[in-house]
Scaffold this motif. Structure first.
Motif, PDB file in Angstrom:
ATOM      1  N   LYS A 327      31.930  68.354 -81.673  1.00 23.12           N
ATOM      2  CA  LYS A 327      31.304  68.017 -80.389  1.00 23.12           C
ATOM      3  C   LYS A 327      31.876  66.696 -79.915  1.00 23.12           C
ATOM      4  CE  LYS A 327      26.894  69.578 -82.089  1.00 23.12           C
ATOM      5  NZ  LYS A 327      25.810  69.002 -82.818  1.00 23.12           N
ATOM      6  N   GLN A 328      31.919  66.511 -78.592  1.00 21.29           N
ATOM      7  CA  GLN A 328      32.376  65.209 -78.130  1.00 21.29           C
ATOM      8  C   GLN A 328      31.233  64.191 -78.242  1.00 21.29           C
ATOM      9  OE1 GLN A 328      34.513  65.023 -74.440  1.00 21.29           O
ATOM     10  NE2 GLN A 328      35.612  63.266 -75.228  1.00 21.29           N
ATOM     11  N   VAL A 329      31.526  63.080 -78.863  1.00 20.73           N
ATOM     12  CA  VAL A 329      30.514  62.042 -79.086  1.00 20.73           C
ATOM     13  C   VAL A 329      30.877  60.843 -78.211  1.00 20.73           C
ATOM     14  CG1 VAL A 329      29.466  60.561 -80.845  1.00 20.73           C
ATOM     15  CG2 VAL A 329      30.236  62.866 -81.449  1.00 20.73           C
ATOM     16  N   LEU A 330      29.855  60.209 -77.643  1.00 19.97           N
ATOM     17  CA  LEU A 330      30.104  59.061 -76.766  1.00 19.97           C
ATOM     18  C   LEU A 330      29.857  57.749 -77.502  1.00 19.97           C
ATOM     19  CD1 LEU A 330      28.177  60.239 -73.552  1.00 19.97           C
ATOM     20  CD2 LEU A 330      30.633  60.401 -74.001  1.00 19.97           C
ATOM     21  N   SER A 331      30.672  56.747 -77.192  1.00 21.00           N
ATOM     22  CA  SER A 331      30.456  55.418 -77.787  1.00 21.00           C
ATOM     23  C   SER A 331      29.111  54.843 -77.364  1.00 21.00           C
ATOM     24  CB  SER A 331      31.573  54.464 -77.371  1.00 21.00           C
ATOM     25  OG  SER A 331      32.783  54.924 -77.881  1.00 21.00           O
ATOM     26  N   VAL A 332      28.710  55.106 -76.112  1.00 15.44           N
ATOM     27  CA  VAL A 332      27.424  54.570 -75.647  1.00 15.44           C
ATOM     28  C   VAL A 332      26.266  55.128 -76.475  1.00 15.44           C
ATOM     29  CG1 VAL A 332      27.997  53.987 -73.260  1.00 15.44           C
ATOM     30  CG2 VAL A 332      27.334  56.293 -73.787  1.00 15.44           C
ATOM     31  N   GLU A 333      26.390  56.374 -76.897  1.00 16.26           N
ATOM     32  CA  GLU A 333      25.311  56.967 -77.698  1.00 16.26           C
ATOM     33  C   GLU A 333      25.288  56.354 -79.102  1.00 16.26           C
ATOM     34  OE1 GLU A 333      24.911  61.399 -75.799  1.00 16.26           O
ATOM     35  OE2 GLU A 333      26.613  61.019 -77.118  1.00 16.26           O
ATOM     36  N   LEU A 334      26.470  56.183 -79.678  1.00 21.33           N
ATOM     37  CA  LEU A 334      26.525  55.549 -81.000  1.00 21.33           C
ATOM     38  C   LEU A 334      26.005  54.124 -80.916  1.00 21.33           C
ATOM     39  CD1 LEU A 334      29.955  56.716 -82.488  1.00 21.33           C
ATOM     40  CD2 LEU A 334      27.643  57.460 -83.103  1.00 21.33           C
ATOM     41  N   ASP A 335      26.368  53.450 -79.827  1.00 24.78           N
ATOM     42  CA  ASP A 335      25.932  52.068 -79.655  1.00 24.78           C
ATOM     43  C   ASP A 335      24.413  51.967 -79.633  1.00 24.78           C
ATOM     44  OD1 ASP A 335      26.614  49.119 -78.515  1.00 24.78           O
ATOM     45  OD2 ASP A 335      24.882  49.953 -77.511  1.00 24.78           O
ATOM     46  N   LEU A 336      23.776  52.797 -78.847  1.00 21.63           N
ATOM     47  CA  LEU A 336      22.321  52.684 -78.707  1.00 21.63           C
ATOM     48  C   LEU A 336      21.618  52.993 -80.032  1.00 21.63           C
ATOM     49  CD1 LEU A 336      19.934  51.984 -76.950  1.00 21.63           C
ATOM     50  CD2 LEU A 336      19.924  54.300 -76.043  1.00 21.63           C
ATOM     51  N   TRP A 337      22.166  53.965 -80.751  1.00 19.90           N
ATOM     52  CA  TRP A 337      21.610  54.275 -82.075  1.00 19.90           C
ATOM     53  C   TRP A 337      21.743  53.051 -82.996  1.00 19.90           C
ATOM     54  CZ3 TRP A 337      25.216  55.580 -86.338  1.00 19.90           C
ATOM     55  CH2 TRP A 337      24.544  55.667 -87.551  1.00 19.90           C
ATOM     56  N   LEU A 338      22.970  52.511 -83.089  1.00 20.65           N
ATOM     57  CA  LEU A 338      23.208  51.377 -83.992  1.00 20.65           C
ATOM     58  C   LEU A 338      22.356  50.170 -83.591  1.00 20.65           C
ATOM     59  CD1 LEU A 338      27.083  51.767 -84.221  1.00 20.65           C
ATOM     60  CD2 LEU A 338      25.492  52.038 -86.135  1.00 20.65           C
ATOM     61  N   TRP A 339      22.254  49.922 -82.281  1.00 17.88           N
ATOM     62  CA  TRP A 339      21.476  48.776 -81.797  1.00 17.88           C
ATOM     63  C   TRP A 339      19.997  48.953 -82.137  1.00 17.88           C
ATOM     64  CZ3 TRP A 339      17.631  47.872 -78.029  1.00 17.88           C
ATOM     65  CH2 TRP A 339      17.429  46.517 -77.709  1.00 17.88           C
ATOM     66  N   SER A 340      19.483  50.170 -81.910  1.00 17.20           N
ATOM     67  CA  SER A 340      18.054  50.388 -82.168  1.00 17.20           C
ATOM     68  C   SER A 340      17.755  50.256 -83.660  1.00 17.20           C
ATOM     69  CB  SER A 340      17.599  51.739 -81.616  1.00 17.20           C
ATOM     70  OG  SER A 340      18.210  52.770 -82.351  1.00 17.20           O
ATOM     71  N   VAL A 341      18.689  50.688 -84.495  1.00 15.26           N
ATOM     72  CA  VAL A 341      18.521  50.508 -85.943  1.00 15.26           C
ATOM     73  C   VAL A 341      18.443  49.007 -86.259  1.00 15.26           C
ATOM     74  CG1 VAL A 341      19.735  50.710 -88.159  1.00 15.26           C
ATOM     75  CG2 VAL A 341      19.637  52.672 -86.627  1.00 15.26           C
ATOM     76  N   GLY A 342      19.330  48.241 -85.643  1.00 16.85           N
ATOM     77  CA  GLY A 342      19.397  46.799 -85.912  1.00 16.85           C
ATOM     78  C   GLY A 342      18.146  46.059 -85.486  1.00 16.85           C
ATOM     79  N   VAL A 343      17.639  46.358 -84.285  1.00 19.20           N
ATOM     80  CA  VAL A 343      16.479  45.593 -83.812  1.00 19.20           C
ATOM     81  C   VAL A 343      15.180  45.999 -84.524  1.00 19.20           C
ATOM     82  CG1 VAL A 343      17.378  44.824 -81.582  1.00 19.20           C
ATOM     83  CG2 VAL A 343      16.240  47.039 -81.734  1.00 19.20           C
ATOM     84  N   GLN A 344      15.243  47.147 -85.209  1.00 18.99           N
ATOM     85  CA  GLN A 344      14.044  47.529 -85.978  1.00 18.99           C
ATOM     86  C   GLN A 344      14.089  46.971 -87.399  1.00 18.99           C
ATOM     87  OE1 GLN A 344      13.149  51.857 -85.463  1.00 18.99           O
ATOM     88  NE2 GLN A 344      14.365  51.599 -83.622  1.00 18.99           N
ATOM     89  N   CYS A 345      15.069  46.137 -87.648  1.00 19.20           N
ATOM     90  CA  CYS A 345      15.239  45.590 -88.991  1.00 19.20           C
ATOM     91  C   CYS A 345      15.163  44.061 -88.898  1.00 19.20           C
ATOM     92  CB  CYS A 345      16.608  46.055 -89.498  1.00 19.20           C
ATOM     93  SG  CYS A 345      16.875  45.701 -91.192  1.00 19.20           S
ATOM     94  N   PRO A 346      13.948  43.507 -88.989  1.00 18.12           N
ATOM     95  CA  PRO A 346      13.768  42.080 -88.714  1.00 18.12           C
ATOM     96  C   PRO A 346      14.560  41.157 -89.643  1.00 18.12           C
ATOM     97  CG  PRO A 346      11.660  43.155 -89.259  1.00 18.12           C
ATOM     98  CD  PRO A 346      12.713  44.195 -89.366  1.00 18.12           C
ATOM     99  N   SER A 347      14.886  41.651 -90.852  1.00 15.13           N
ATOM    100  CA  SER A 347      15.603  40.761 -91.784  1.00 15.13           C
ATOM    101  C   SER A 347      17.118  40.751 -91.532  1.00 15.13           C
ATOM    102  CB  SER A 347      15.321  41.192 -93.222  1.00 15.13           C
ATOM    103  OG  SER A 347      15.759  42.518 -93.396  1.00 15.13           O
ATOM    104  N   LEU A 348      17.565  41.521 -90.558  1.00 12.55           N
ATOM    105  CA  LEU A 348      19.011  41.589 -90.277  1.00 12.55           C
ATOM    106  C   LEU A 348      19.537  40.212 -89.877  1.00 12.55           C
ATOM    107  CD1 LEU A 348      21.263  43.879 -89.872  1.00 12.55           C
ATOM    108  CD2 LEU A 348      20.866  43.508 -87.433  1.00 12.55           C
ATOM    109  N   GLN A 349      20.586  39.775 -90.558  1.00 14.58           N
ATOM    110  CA  GLN A 349      21.164  38.480 -90.198  1.00 14.58           C
ATOM    111  C   GLN A 349      22.402  38.698 -89.349  1.00 14.58           C
ATOM    112  OE1 GLN A 349      21.309  36.451 -94.094  1.00 14.58           O
ATOM    113  NE2 GLN A 349      20.296  34.823 -92.923  1.00 14.58           N
ATOM    114  N   HIS A 350      22.395  38.087 -88.176  1.00 16.14           N
ATOM    115  CA  HIS A 350      23.531  38.292 -87.270  1.00 16.14           C
ATOM    116  C   HIS A 350      24.263  36.982 -87.019  1.00 16.14           C
ATOM    117  CE1 HIS A 350      21.292  36.391 -83.993  1.00 16.14           C
ATOM    118  NE2 HIS A 350      20.257  37.158 -84.299  1.00 16.14           N
ATOM    119  N   HIS A 351      25.439  37.078 -86.445  1.00 17.49           N
ATOM    120  CA  HIS A 351      26.182  35.835 -86.160  1.00 17.49           C
ATOM    121  C   HIS A 351      25.568  35.143 -84.949  1.00 17.49           C
ATOM    122  CE1 HIS A 351      28.412  38.373 -83.230  1.00 17.49           C
ATOM    123  NE2 HIS A 351      28.788  37.252 -82.652  1.00 17.49           N
ATOM    124  N   ARG A 352      25.723  33.850 -84.892  1.00 16.71           N
ATOM    125  CA  ARG A 352      25.110  33.054 -83.822  1.00 16.71           C
ATOM    126  C   ARG A 352      26.194  32.314 -83.060  1.00 16.71           C
ATOM    127  NH1 ARG A 352      19.482  31.569 -85.492  1.00 16.71           N
ATOM    128  NH2 ARG A 352      18.993  33.271 -86.888  1.00 16.71           N
TER     129      ARG A 352
END
Ligand code: 56B
Length: 358
Positions: A327-352
């Protein structure tokens, strides 16, 4: 942490997208008749736009090939793809229920203001994207002229804070206000004050929209120079196109024939998720800077690599997923999935990084 992320890997949504890939041909031949020249001019415009977006992909790939601090791990990509290929996670736009939506031009104005201010929340540990989306929504519900172009040009820092009901100065507040003024001024000068006119002039092309935005609004020209090469990200311009597509469900102001051209949005959440999933590997020095919550300067090799390698990695994930799933997969769809996973993980450490771009 990795387990947290993996457990949120499977998310369902009902969103789907139309796909059409545009060819990027650019050639010239002498001695053409006028009609042919006109045709060619038309082609050139399309190609120039396509080239602008291709530059995000190509320049990110260049960084990934030449990187010193971040590596894209192909076996990490394969593992993630193996896990999700049977049921590709899809997250519905506005799964949080925080955005303004009235199915009309005011929604377009709202989203444009939102993405003008959609950057750098982390310096205030209590502030995040949701506050911005909800705060602007409330402001518009209270006063539907709050985002009129003349009003946008007049906001002061304290007024913006009041609008968002935020009790203290916002991070990079002066810049936020300056960017609002820039948007109000240019919307008034070139688009009758309406972001919807800007969108209407793009003929259902997300690529053209991103090009037009970066041409008219300097604050959206998200790029860097890395090892002497210009690298393009266009995060806020691309996310605006994607927000339209998501909010309007691919119809009306959200109808784009080339939504597949959009890349992921290089922010500070998705790189951290990719690293946790084993898709990105950091040098030990970079890993300890992030762990210590130390700041990384805008335009440094580390910062550019984090962003560019994320774009490159998501493109590779998308390609492999498309092959494996058929199936054709869109980057925007992968992005939203990855982002939503990240924001639901409060201990995630990101660059500043202090930046107006993301
Ligand atoms: N790659 C990517 N980055 C995104 C978004 C979004 C919001 N998208 C909305 C659209 C539909 C959905 O329903 C979402 O509500 C924000 N960001 C970025 O995250 C960071 C904020 O993090 P924190 O401080 O924790 O709130 C900041 O750099 C911000 O620019 C996205 O989708 N993709």
């Amino acid at each position: 942490m990795v387990e947290d992320l993996k457990s949120t890997i499977r998310t369902e949504t009902n969103r789907s997208g139309k796909l059409r890939i545009k060819e990027n041909k650019w050639f010239t031949k002498p001695g053409l008749f006028k009609q042919q020249i006109d045709k060619k001019k038309k082609k050139k415009t399309v190609s120039a736009n396509a080239a602008a977006m291709e530059e995000v992909r190509q320049s990110s790939a260049w960084v990934a090939r030449n990187s010193s601090h971040v590596t894209v791990d192909s076996s990490g990509i394969e593992k993630v793809v193996e896990k999700i290929k049977e049921s590709i996670p899809k997250v519905e736009w506005d799964y949080e229920g925080i955005h303004y939506f009235d199915n009309g031009p005011l929604t377009v104005q709202y989203l444009f203001v939102l993405d003008t201010l959609n950057f750098c929340f982390w310096p205030d540990k209590d502030l995040n994207y949701d506050h911005l989306a909800k705060g602007l929504k409330e402001a518009l519900l209270n006063d539907n002229s709050a985002f009129d172009a003349d009003r946008l040009q007049k906001y002061t820092g304290p007024q913006l804070r009041e609008l968002l009901k935020w009790p203290r100065p916002l991070p990079l507040e002066e810049e936020r206000v300056r960017l609002l003024h820039e948007v109000g001024f240019e919307l008034e000068r070139s688009f009758e004050g309406m972001a919807s006119k800007l969108v209407e002039s793009c003929g259902k092309s997300a690529v053209k929209l991103v090009s037009l935005i970066t041409r008219h609004f300097p604050g959206f020209r998200d790029h860097s120079v890395y090892k002497g090469h210009q690298v393009f990200f266009y995060k806020r311009a691309q996310i605006f196109a994607s927000d339209l597509w998501g909010a309007f469900k691919g119809q009306g102001y959200g109808e784009f024939n080339d939504i597949s051209s959009i890349t992921m949005f290089a922010d500070y959440i998705v790189p951290a998720v990719l690293q946790q999933l084993g898709v990105l590997k950091y040098s030990s020095t970079l890993a300890s800077i992030i762990e210590a919550s130390s700041e990384i300067g805008a335009g440094t090799e580390e910062e550019v690599e984090l962003r560019a390698c994320s774009i490159y990695a998501v493109e590779k994930m998308r390609e492999l997923l498309s092959i494996k799933s058929g199936k054709q997969v869109l980057s925007v769809e992968l992005d939203l999935w990855l982002w939503s996973v990240g924001v639901q993980c409060p201990s995630l450490q990101h660059h500043r990084t202090l930046s107006i771009y993301y």
